[in-house]
Design a protein around this motif. Structure first.
Motif, mmCIF file in Angstrom:
data_model
loop_
_atom_site.group_PDB
_atom_site.id
_atom_site.type_symbol
_atom_site.label_atom_id
_atom_site.label_comp_id
_atom_site.label_asym_id
_atom_site.label_seq_id
_atom_site.Cartn_x
_atom_site.Cartn_y
_atom_site.Cartn_z
ATOM 1 N N PHE A 153 -2.248 -5.654 -5.807
ATOM 2 C CA PHE A 153 -3.039 -5.159 -6.952
ATOM 3 C C PHE A 153 -3.329 -6.289 -7.936
ATOM 4 O O PHE A 153 -2.434 -7.062 -8.286
ATOM 5 N N LYS A 188 -6.953 -5.029 -4.443
ATOM 6 C CA LYS A 188 -6.908 -3.655 -4.968
ATOM 7 C C LYS A 188 -6.870 -3.681 -6.494
ATOM 8 O O LYS A 188 -6.306 -4.600 -7.085
ATOM 9 N N GLN A 189 -7.509 -2.673 -7.108
ATOM 10 C CA GLN A 189 -7.516 -2.608 -8.570
ATOM 11 C C GLN A 189 -7.109 -1.218 -9.026
ATOM 12 O O GLN A 189 -7.549 -0.223 -8.432
ATOM 13 N N LYS A 243 -9.509 2.132 -9.243
ATOM 14 C CA LYS A 243 -10.696 2.023 -8.384
ATOM 15 C C LYS A 243 -10.400 2.711 -7.056
ATOM 16 O O LYS A 243 -9.236 2.946 -6.711
ATOM 17 N N ASN A 295 -10.724 1.464 -4.093
ATOM 18 C CA ASN A 295 -10.087 0.492 -3.195
ATOM 19 C C ASN A 295 -10.344 0.751 -1.707
ATOM 20 O O ASN A 295 -9.440 0.645 -0.877
ATOM 21 N N GLN A 297 -11.255 -0.085 1.899
ATOM 22 C CA GLN A 297 -11.091 -1.349 2.617
ATOM 23 C C GLN A 297 -11.611 -1.205 4.041
ATOM 24 O O GLN A 297 -11.426 -0.154 4.663
#
Ligand code: KG4
Length: 340
Positions: A24, A122-123, A126, A128, A130
């Motif tokens: 993160f 990763k935030q 959000k 995220n 992938q």
């Protein structure tokens, strides 16, 4: 225990530091160098001097923003290359000094791998999303144009690449020659949005397989503008939006033709883009449009992760660290990918 990685990026003209905790993002600080603008391109010696001035405040800010003390860091990830040697030397030397003083390991990162893995940062707050492995990444920047098949975070194959100029170079050089300014990508992108992309036609290269070529189209644009200007000195001023829109469309067509071919050949429908040119609005729209038509799952990096940034270096470093890789203190930066 958490893994807290400090990323350091200094391959070209942006000094950046980022902190990532267990994947993160906690902070991502970028200091861009305005000093190159008046020269119409990056001046390597000026870039390394600016990195020297920026690196301490940028790293300090990244740690402060993340709320992380230096002694809490698990490892330092740094860009070893490819890039400008003098610039890379600043980041590499800083990483070594910090690694010695904090007595923590460092992990070297291939800058291009950083771009390829940017979607894994990763935030908080959000979605995220992938890409699933294997996926294809269209890696487009000032120095590279490649289609990469990514089998896992640390295993990737280059399926095709430019045999001459990179697509970012085509944007930058043509913009400079047309007197539009530097860097050309964002300038052409903006003008193109107001122009008619069907007005002018430029010859397409015929290159075998999945490789690219951008030097022919660059020359074809320059001759076209020169010939028209000889007839009407105001041609450029009157038509710059349409010229930019048509030129940008031609570049995107070239990129997309091979990407579509690669997706068909491999049967892969997970598609990502990365690198500075992936900020291009025309290219982003086109990838999404093709994606809808072809049933691809497309992943576009946020704008802040398209150009050079340390967040992507930290996440790539995190994968290397988790795989048990450590870099010894006698490592030297490399300017070319072939020397990595
Ligand atoms: O990845 P990057 O920051 O670093 C290098 O490879 O040096 O890419 C820089 C390139 C430049 O060629 C710049 O013109 C291009 O990315 N670029 C764009 C846009 N924003 C940056 N190209 C097209 N459209 C954009 N919006």
């Amino acid at each position: 225990m958490s893994d807290i990685i400090l990323g350091i990026e200094s391959s070209c003209d942006d000094t950046s530091a980022a902190v990532i905790k267990d994947g993160f993002l906690l902070s991502n600080v970028i200091a861009s160098q305005a000093v190159h603008k008046e020269y119409g391109g990056v001046v390597p010696e000026l870039a390394s001097r600016a990195h020297e001035q920026n690196i301490v405040p940028v790293v300090s800010q990244a740690l402060a923003k993340a709320g992380v003390k230096p002694e809490e860091l698990t490892a330092i990830a740094f860009t070893r290359g490819p890039g400008l040697l003098g610039s890379l030397l600043v980041g590499t030397s800083f990483a070594k000094a910090l690694s010695i003083s904090l007595d923590i390991p460092m992990v070297m990162v291939n800058h291009l791998q950083g771009h390829i893995l940017a979607n894994f940062v990763k935030q908080e707050g959000k979605d995220n999303r992938q890409p699933a492995f294997p996926y294809l990444c269209l890696l487009v920047s000032g120095g590279n144009s490649q289609i990469v098949k990514v089998n896992s975070p640390l295993d990737f194959e280059i399926l095709g690449q430019t045999i001459d100029d990179a697509v970012g170079e085509a944007f930058d050089k043509c913009s400079k020659m047309m007197g539009l300014g530097y860097p050309g990508g964002p300038i052409i992108d903006k003008l193109a949005a107001q122009g008619d992309p069907t007005r002018f036609k430029f010859a397409k290269p015929h290159i075998e397989g999945l490789d690219y070529s951008f030097s022919g189209i660059k020359t074809s644009l320059l001759y076209f503008v020169r010939d028209e200007m000889a007839k009407d000195p105001e041609f450029m001023e009157k038509n710059k939006e349409d010229i930019c829109a048509s030129f940008q469309k031609a570049l995107i067509d070239i990129l997309m033709d091979k990407l579509i071919k690669a997706a068909k050949q491999t049967g892969i429908k997970e598609i990502t883009i990365g690198g500075g040119v992936s900020a291009n609005s025309g290219l982003r729209n086109r990838i999404e449009e093709e994606g809808r038509k072809r049933g691809w799952n497309t992943y576009l990096p946020e704008f802040k992760f398209t150009t050079d940034n340390a967040a992507m270096i930290a996440i790539a470093g995190y994968f290397h660290y988790q795989a048990g890789e450590r870099t010894s203190l006698d490592v030297a930066p490399v300017s070319r990918i072939a020397d990595f």
